[in-house]
Design a protein around this motif. Structure first.
Motif, PDB file in Angstrom:
ATOM      1  N   ASP A  49     -34.914  47.295  55.422  1.00 40.29           N
ATOM      2  CA  ASP A  49     -33.598  46.734  55.108  1.00 40.29           C
ATOM      3  C   ASP A  49     -32.562  47.847  55.073  1.00 40.29           C
ATOM      4  N   THR A  50     -31.311  47.486  55.294  1.00 40.45           N
ATOM      5  CA  THR A  50     -30.233  48.476  55.261  1.00 40.45           C
ATOM      6  C   THR A  50     -29.051  47.928  54.470  1.00 40.45           C
ATOM      7  N   LEU A  51     -28.295  48.838  53.914  1.00 42.32           N
ATOM      8  CA  LEU A  51     -27.042  48.517  53.251  1.00 42.32           C
ATOM      9  C   LEU A  51     -26.061  49.618  53.601  1.00 42.32           C
ATOM     10  N   LEU A  52     -24.977  49.243  54.255  1.00 40.43           N
ATOM     11  CA  LEU A  52     -23.937  50.204  54.616  1.00 40.43           C
ATOM     12  C   LEU A  52     -22.717  49.947  53.751  1.00 40.43           C
ATOM     13  N   LEU A  53     -22.191  50.985  53.166  1.00 43.30           N
ATOM     14  CA  LEU A  53     -20.952  50.890  52.400  1.00 43.30           C
ATOM     15  C   LEU A  53     -19.875  51.667  53.144  1.00 43.30           C
ATOM     16  N   SER A  54     -18.676  51.101  53.191  1.00 37.90           N
ATOM     17  CA  SER A  54     -17.596  51.779  53.909  1.00 37.90           C
ATOM     18  C   SER A  54     -16.259  51.387  53.307  1.00 37.90           C
ATOM     19  N   GLY A  65     -30.273  64.791  67.135  1.00 36.69           N
ATOM     20  CA  GLY A  65     -31.406  65.480  66.512  1.00 36.69           C
ATOM     21  C   GLY A  65     -32.575  65.654  67.459  1.00 36.69           C
ATOM     22  N   ASN A  66     -33.204  64.549  67.862  1.00 36.27           N
ATOM     23  CA  ASN A  66     -34.409  64.704  68.676  1.00 36.27           C
ATOM     24  C   ASN A  66     -34.202  64.385  70.147  1.00 36.27           C
ATOM     25  N   GLY A  67     -33.056  63.847  70.532  1.00 35.92           N
ATOM     26  CA  GLY A  67     -32.768  63.604  71.941  1.00 35.92           C
ATOM     27  C   GLY A  67     -33.416  62.355  72.511  1.00 35.92           C
ATOM     28  N   SER A  68     -34.198  61.618  71.723  1.00 35.53           N
ATOM     29  CA  SER A  68     -34.835  60.415  72.239  1.00 35.53           C
ATOM     30  C   SER A  68     -33.880  59.228  72.143  1.00 35.53           C
ATOM     31  N   LYS A  69     -34.200  58.168  72.884  1.00 36.97           N
ATOM     32  CA  LYS A  69     -33.379  56.972  72.879  1.00 36.97           C
ATOM     33  C   LYS A  69     -34.009  55.916  71.988  1.00 36.97           C
ATOM     34  N   VAL A  70     -33.160  55.103  71.403  1.00 39.68           N
ATOM     35  CA  VAL A  70     -33.626  53.946  70.644  1.00 39.68           C
ATOM     36  C   VAL A  70     -33.650  52.789  71.622  1.00 39.68           C
ATOM     37  N   ARG A  71     -34.783  52.117  71.712  1.00 42.02           N
ATOM     38  CA  ARG A  71     -34.937  51.013  72.646  1.00 42.02           C
ATOM     39  C   ARG A  71     -35.465  49.811  71.876  1.00 42.02           C
ATOM     40  N   VAL A  72     -34.668  48.747  71.817  1.00 39.67           N
ATOM     41  CA  VAL A  72     -35.020  47.563  71.043  1.00 39.67           C
ATOM     42  C   VAL A  72     -35.162  46.388  71.992  1.00 39.67           C
ATOM     43  N   PRO A  73     -36.314  45.676  71.953  1.00 42.82           N
ATOM     44  CA  PRO A  73     -36.447  44.506  72.823  1.00 42.82           C
ATOM     45  C   PRO A  73     -35.541  43.374  72.362  1.00 42.82           C
ATOM     46  N   ILE A  74     -34.975  42.657  73.313  1.00 40.11           N
ATOM     47  CA  ILE A  74     -34.167  41.488  73.009  1.00 40.11           C
ATOM     48  C   ILE A  74     -35.091  40.283  73.084  1.00 40.11           C
ATOM     49  N   VAL A  75     -35.142  39.523  72.002  1.00 45.34           N
ATOM     50  CA  VAL A  75     -36.123  38.462  71.861  1.00 45.34           C
ATOM     51  C   VAL A  75     -35.790  37.255  72.721  1.00 45.34           C
ATOM     52  N   SER A  76     -34.562  36.811  72.706  1.00 46.83           N
ATOM     53  CA  SER A  76     -34.193  35.582  73.392  1.00 46.83           C
ATOM     54  C   SER A  76     -32.834  35.756  74.045  1.00 46.83           C
ATOM     55  N   THR A  77     -32.626  35.041  75.119  1.00 45.29           N
ATOM     56  CA  THR A  77     -31.326  35.102  75.776  1.00 45.29           C
ATOM     57  C   THR A  77     -30.581  33.783  75.629  1.00 45.29           C
ATOM     58  N   GLU A 111     -25.982  41.332  67.428  1.00 44.60           N
ATOM     59  CA  GLU A 111     -26.043  41.009  68.856  1.00 44.60           C
ATOM     60  C   GLU A 111     -27.124  41.825  69.554  1.00 44.60           C
ATOM     61  N   ALA A 112     -27.225  43.110  69.225  1.00 44.04           N
ATOM     62  CA  ALA A 112     -28.184  43.986  69.905  1.00 44.04           C
ATOM     63  C   ALA A 112     -29.626  43.556  69.664  1.00 44.04           C
ATOM     64  N   VAL A 113     -29.917  43.069  68.475  1.00 42.84           N
ATOM     65  CA  VAL A 113     -31.299  42.679  68.155  1.00 42.84           C
ATOM     66  C   VAL A 113     -31.468  41.167  68.118  1.00 42.84           C
ATOM     67  N   LEU A 137     -30.486  50.457  64.315  1.00 43.52           N
ATOM     68  CA  LEU A 137     -31.566  50.079  65.235  1.00 43.52           C
ATOM     69  C   LEU A 137     -32.878  50.771  64.875  1.00 43.52           C
ATOM     70  N   GLN A 138     -32.794  52.015  64.412  1.00 39.48           N
ATOM     71  CA  GLN A 138     -34.008  52.704  63.964  1.00 39.48           C
ATOM     72  C   GLN A 138     -34.601  52.009  62.745  1.00 39.48           C
ATOM     73  N   LYS A 139     -33.761  51.624  61.801  1.00 38.65           N
ATOM     74  CA  LYS A 139     -34.230  50.903  60.615  1.00 38.65           C
ATOM     75  C   LYS A 139     -34.831  49.559  61.007  1.00 38.65           C
ATOM     76  N   HIS A 140     -34.235  48.899  61.994  1.00 36.10           N
ATOM     77  CA  HIS A 140     -34.771  47.621  62.475  1.00 36.10           C
ATOM     78  C   HIS A 140     -36.157  47.811  63.092  1.00 36.10           C
ATOM     79  N   ALA A 141     -36.302  48.868  63.879  1.00 35.56           N
ATOM     80  CA  ALA A 141     -37.592  49.143  64.505  1.00 35.56           C
ATOM     81  C   ALA A 141     -38.670  49.434  63.453  1.00 35.56           C
ATOM     82  N   LEU A 142     -38.267  50.020  62.318  1.00 36.41           N
ATOM     83  CA  LEU A 142     -39.197  50.313  61.226  1.00 36.41           C
ATOM     84  C   LEU A 142     -39.353  49.137  60.256  1.00 36.41           C
TER      85      LEU A 142
END
Length: 192
Positions: A65-70, A19-31, A85-87, A57-62
């Protein structure tokens, strides 16, 4: 001695987002390694799941909460664990079946070695108290009497426990403290 894991970069980037071509960038808190935080799953995620991970990741940045059904498969588990793992969030898993009861999302009474009973938090309750990602596998097969308990815990951040305590949202807990209510019976839910 096991080999050392590769260093984790300070940011996890995913993109470009459709859609907008931008990247999602999430800081990693701890290693630091933690037994509840997944590690090494992101490379296993198939390319078809990357838009879903980007959305999470976009929902996390905002801070939403999320709920995925599959459909039942291993992909939702892998996607949820990869997101954790990513966040750098703890990951909890609960299998839902047609015989699941509302008490399966609360505490379980267990007998210890000395013969005394104590209450142990279920993974759903641990996720509410400690924060993290809760993966509810086969949610579609949950009996109708279980759904209000799940909704109350996930949406309202509130649930009555068998040991006489009650988990309440952080906002409600602050209000109860201001009103000088007895605090021992109320436990604040994790803000995430």
């Amino acid at each position: 001695m096991p080999p050392k894991p590769p260093p984790i970069p300070p940011y996890f980037s995913l993109g470009p987002v459709a859609g907008n071509g931008s990247k999602v960038r999430v800081p990693i808190v701890s290693t630091s390694p933690h037994p509840y935080i997944p590690y090494g799953l992101l490379p296993l995620l198939p390319p078809s799941a990357l838009p879903h991970l980007s959305w999470l990741l976009q929902k996390h940045a905002l801070k939403q909460d999320t709920l995925l059904l599959s459909r039942p498969s291993t992909l939702p588990y892998l996607l949820a664990a990869s997101y954790a793992e990513a966040v750098n969030l703890k990951f909890f898993h609960t299998q839902v079946t047609s015989s699941t009861l509302p008490s399966n999302f609360k505490q379980q009474r267990v007998l210890n070695d000395s013969g005394d009973t104590s209450f142990v938090n279920t993974p759903a309750l641990q996720a509410a108290l400690e924060g993290g990602v809760l993966h509810l596998s086969s949610l579609h097969s949950a009996p109708s009497n279980v759904l209000p308990s799940i909704n109350n815990l996930l949406e309202n951040r509130s649930i009555d426990l068998d040991d006489g305590t009650m988990i309440v949202s952080p906002e409600r807990y602050k209000q109860l403290r201001l009103d000088h209510e007895p605090r021992e019976q109320f436990i604040p839910c994790h803000p995430e």
